[in-house]
Design an enzyme around this catalytic site. Structure first.
Site, PDB file in Angstrom:
ATOM      1  N   LYS A 213       0.859  -1.184   0.000  1.00  0.00           N
ATOM      2  CA  LYS A 213       0.000   0.000   0.000  1.00  0.00           C
ATOM      3  C   LYS A 213       0.893   1.231   0.000  1.00  0.00           C
ATOM      4  CE  LYS A 213      -3.609   2.414   2.548  1.00  0.00           C
ATOM      5  NZ  LYS A 213      -4.547   2.381   3.674  1.00  0.00           N
ATOM      6  N   ARG A 223     -10.567  10.587   1.721  1.00  0.00           N
ATOM      7  CA  ARG A 223     -10.449  11.381   2.951  1.00  0.00           C
ATOM      8  C   ARG A 223     -11.745  12.164   3.180  1.00  0.00           C
ATOM      9  NH1 ARG A 223      -4.361  11.700   2.971  1.00  0.00           N
ATOM     10  NH2 ARG A 223      -4.017   9.461   2.814  1.00  0.00           N
ATOM     11  N   ARG A 234       1.171  10.152   5.168  1.00  0.00           N
ATOM     12  CA  ARG A 234       1.415   8.877   5.850  1.00  0.00           C
ATOM     13  C   ARG A 234       2.729   8.251   5.373  1.00  0.00           C
ATOM     14  NH1 ARG A 234      -3.672   8.522   7.895  1.00  0.00           N
ATOM     15  NH2 ARG A 234      -5.510   8.528   6.511  1.00  0.00           N
ATOM     16  N   GLU A 250       7.223  -6.741   1.536  1.00  0.00           N
ATOM     17  CA  GLU A 250       5.996  -6.550   2.329  1.00  0.00           C
ATOM     18  C   GLU A 250       5.042  -7.734   2.139  1.00  0.00           C
ATOM     19  OE1 GLU A 250       4.987  -4.463   4.516  1.00  0.00           O
ATOM     20  OE2 GLU A 250       6.059  -2.563   4.307  1.00  0.00           O
ATOM     21  N   LYS A 265      -2.360  -1.713  -3.680  1.00  0.00           N
ATOM     22  CA  LYS A 265      -3.232  -0.541  -3.653  1.00  0.00           C
ATOM     23  C   LYS A 265      -2.399   0.726  -3.764  1.00  0.00           C
ATOM     24  CE  LYS A 265      -6.221   1.841  -0.491  1.00  0.00           C
ATOM     25  NZ  LYS A 265      -6.742   1.946   0.826  1.00  0.00           N
ATOM     26  N   SER A 291     -10.258   5.523  -4.523  1.00  0.00           N
ATOM     27  CA  SER A 291     -11.167   6.660  -4.706  1.00  0.00           C
ATOM     28  C   SER A 291     -10.719   7.617  -5.811  1.00  0.00           C
ATOM     29  CB  SER A 291     -11.300   7.417  -3.382  1.00  0.00           C
ATOM     30  OG  SER A 291     -10.030   7.849  -2.911  1.00  0.00           O
ATOM     31  N   TYR A 330     -15.237   0.838  -6.371  1.00  0.00           N
ATOM     32  CA  TYR A 330     -16.509   1.536  -6.204  1.00  0.00           C
ATOM     33  C   TYR A 330     -17.413   1.277  -7.406  1.00  0.00           C
ATOM     34  CZ  TYR A 330     -13.687   3.516  -2.552  1.00  0.00           C
ATOM     35  OH  TYR A 330     -12.865   3.635  -1.467  1.00  0.00           O
TER      36      TYR A 330
HETATM   37  C1  PBG Z   1      -6.955   3.598   5.583  1.00  0.00           C
HETATM   38  C2  PBG Z   1      -7.484   3.487   4.217  1.00  0.00           C
HETATM   39  C3  PBG Z   1      -7.401   4.432   3.201  1.00  0.00           C
HETATM   40  C4  PBG Z   1      -8.026   3.869   2.089  1.00  0.00           C
HETATM   41  C5  PBG Z   1      -8.482   2.619   2.455  1.00  0.00           C
HETATM   42  N1  PBG Z   1      -8.126   2.377   3.775  1.00  0.00           N
HETATM   43  C6  PBG Z   1      -6.878   5.807   3.218  1.00  0.00           C
HETATM   44  C7  PBG Z   1      -5.458   6.053   3.470  1.00  0.00           C
HETATM   45  O1  PBG Z   1      -4.648   5.139   3.642  1.00  0.00           O
HETATM   46  O2  PBG Z   1      -5.125   7.231   3.524  1.00  0.00           O
HETATM   47  C8  PBG Z   1      -8.164   4.542   0.763  1.00  0.00           C
HETATM   48  C9  PBG Z   1      -9.204   3.969  -0.144  1.00  0.00           C
HETATM   49  C10 PBG Z   1      -9.489   4.809  -1.321  1.00  0.00           C
HETATM   50  O3  PBG Z   1      -8.825   5.825  -1.589  1.00  0.00           O
HETATM   51  O4  PBG Z   1     -10.447   4.462  -2.033  1.00  0.00           O
HETATM   52  N2  PBG Z   1      -7.858   3.061   6.511  1.00  0.00           N
END
Ligand code: PBG
Length: 344
Positions: A213, A223, A234, A250, A265, A291, A330
């Site tokens: 990730k 967000r 992050r 990982e 991801k 997203s 989605y």
């Molecule tokens: C963290 C989490 C995130 C997403 C899924 N789980 C956000 C992040 O890591 O900042 C993002 C999913 C998306 O953008 O569709 N719990």
């Protein structure tokens, strides 16, 4: 036996005519190397506390923060379309957030209420997966406990956070989750969660590990979707987009620690990573079309700049072709419906 490279009918021959197999829709369907199916998809969903009507997320048109009623109705529609799994995220009231995200593992917390309600409604007909991460529930928006390290740097404390993930995963299993899904990128999170689940009598609950990730700007609209309180980024726990080898490390660690699925991801900007992970993983490999990927396709198609359905299906097909066996998207229900209509 003759050397096949000398044979004029082999693929290396100048007489080979690939276009022949593209002539008709039936020939193209017969020879397609990658096929999407509604059961490939996992639908991420948002359940929000304290709203009486579903609320559309402005940067993700067509995606909602749900009430319990609208959540159940949307899950029923997804199941009807052949989507077998939903991934739940909770959106708490602002006043319920605190430094450790304790509402995230509270039995009556927003996420656990949604898990329990869906299990009650759908039993085993829908696979209920819960996001196991604290960022929606902390008042600082980070995925764990923030503390000063020995140099006075503010960091997410890895091992203190693992204890909270253990509580959260056990509470999700108790609420009825079939799968928990640690997305916080803490080292050792899969092992910690597996041990806690087993100790609590939940050996049957599977773990979908967010293995590779990245610290991605493509999470932007999410967000908004979860009302995140995050300022900053992050990058001290999610991966650097420059790195590929690190994803293999990982992933290997997560497999060794007991992950039942691994995940890459975001998806489309990381298809090379996905292909490399698919090559080495002995467990199912998922990818998350995030997203920002969704928002870009929606924005361009709403402007009439691209054909939404075709770009949606092309991107999902590419994710599967690269090696994903499950796709979080989605678009899960829209894509499943198109597949059911026989148009794709
Ligand atoms: C963290 C989490 C995130 C997403 C899924 N789980 C956000 C992040 O890591 O900042 C993002 C999913 C998306 O953008 O569709 N719990």
């Amino acid at each position: 036996m003759a050397d096949s490279r000398q044979n004029p009918r082999t693929p290396l021959s100048p007489y080979r005519r690939p276009r022949r197999l593209r002539t008709t829709p039936a020939l193209r369907a017969l020879t397609a190397e990658t096929r999407l199916h509604p059961s490939d998809f996992i639908l991420p969903m948002f359940f929000a506390d304290g709203i009486s009507e579903p609320r559309e997320i402005s940067s993700m048109p067509g995606v909602y923060q749900h009430t319990l009623d609208s959540l159940k109705a949307a899950v029923a529609e997804a199941r009807e379309a052949g989507v077998l799994c939903v991934d739940l995220f909770g959106v708490p009231l602002a006043e319920d957030k605190d430094a450790t995200g304790s509402v995230g593992w509270a039995e009556d917390g927003v996420l656990n209420r949604a898990v329990a309600a869906l299990r009650e409604e759908f039993g085993d007909d829908v696979i209920v997966m819960a996001d196991t991460c604290l960022d929606e529930f902390t008042d600082h928006g980070h995925c764990g406990v923030v503390a000063e390290d020995r140099f006075g740097r503010l960091m997410v404390d890895n091992d203190a956070t693992l204890e909270l993930y253990q509580k959260m995963a056990v509470s999700q299993a108790a609420a009825g989750a079939h799968v928990v899904s640690p997305s916080g990128m803490m080292d050792g999170q899969v092992r910690a969660i597996r041990e806690a689940l087993d100790d609590a009598g939940y050996a049957d609950v599977a773990i979908m590990a967010y293995s590779a990730k990245y610290a991605s700007a493509f999470f932007g609209p999410f967000r908004e979707a979860v009302g995140s309180s995050l300022k900053g980024d992050r990058r001290t726990y999610q991966q650097d987009p420059a790195n590929l080898k690190e994803s293999l490390l990982e992933t290997q660690l997560d497999i060794d620690e007991g992950a039942d699925f691994v995940m890459v991801k975001p998806a489309l900007p990381y298809l090379d990573v996905l292909a490399a992970v698919a090559e080495m993983s002995p467990v199912p490999v998922a990818a998350y079309q995030v997203s920002g990927e969704y928002a870009m396709i929606e924005a361009a198609s709403r402007n009439g700049w691209v054909d939404r359905d075709r770009v949606m299906m092309e991107s999902l097909t590419s994710i599967k072709r690269a090696g994903a066996e499950q796709i979080l998207s989605y678009y899960a229900v829209s894509a499943a419906r198109l597949l059911n209509s026989g148009e794709y």
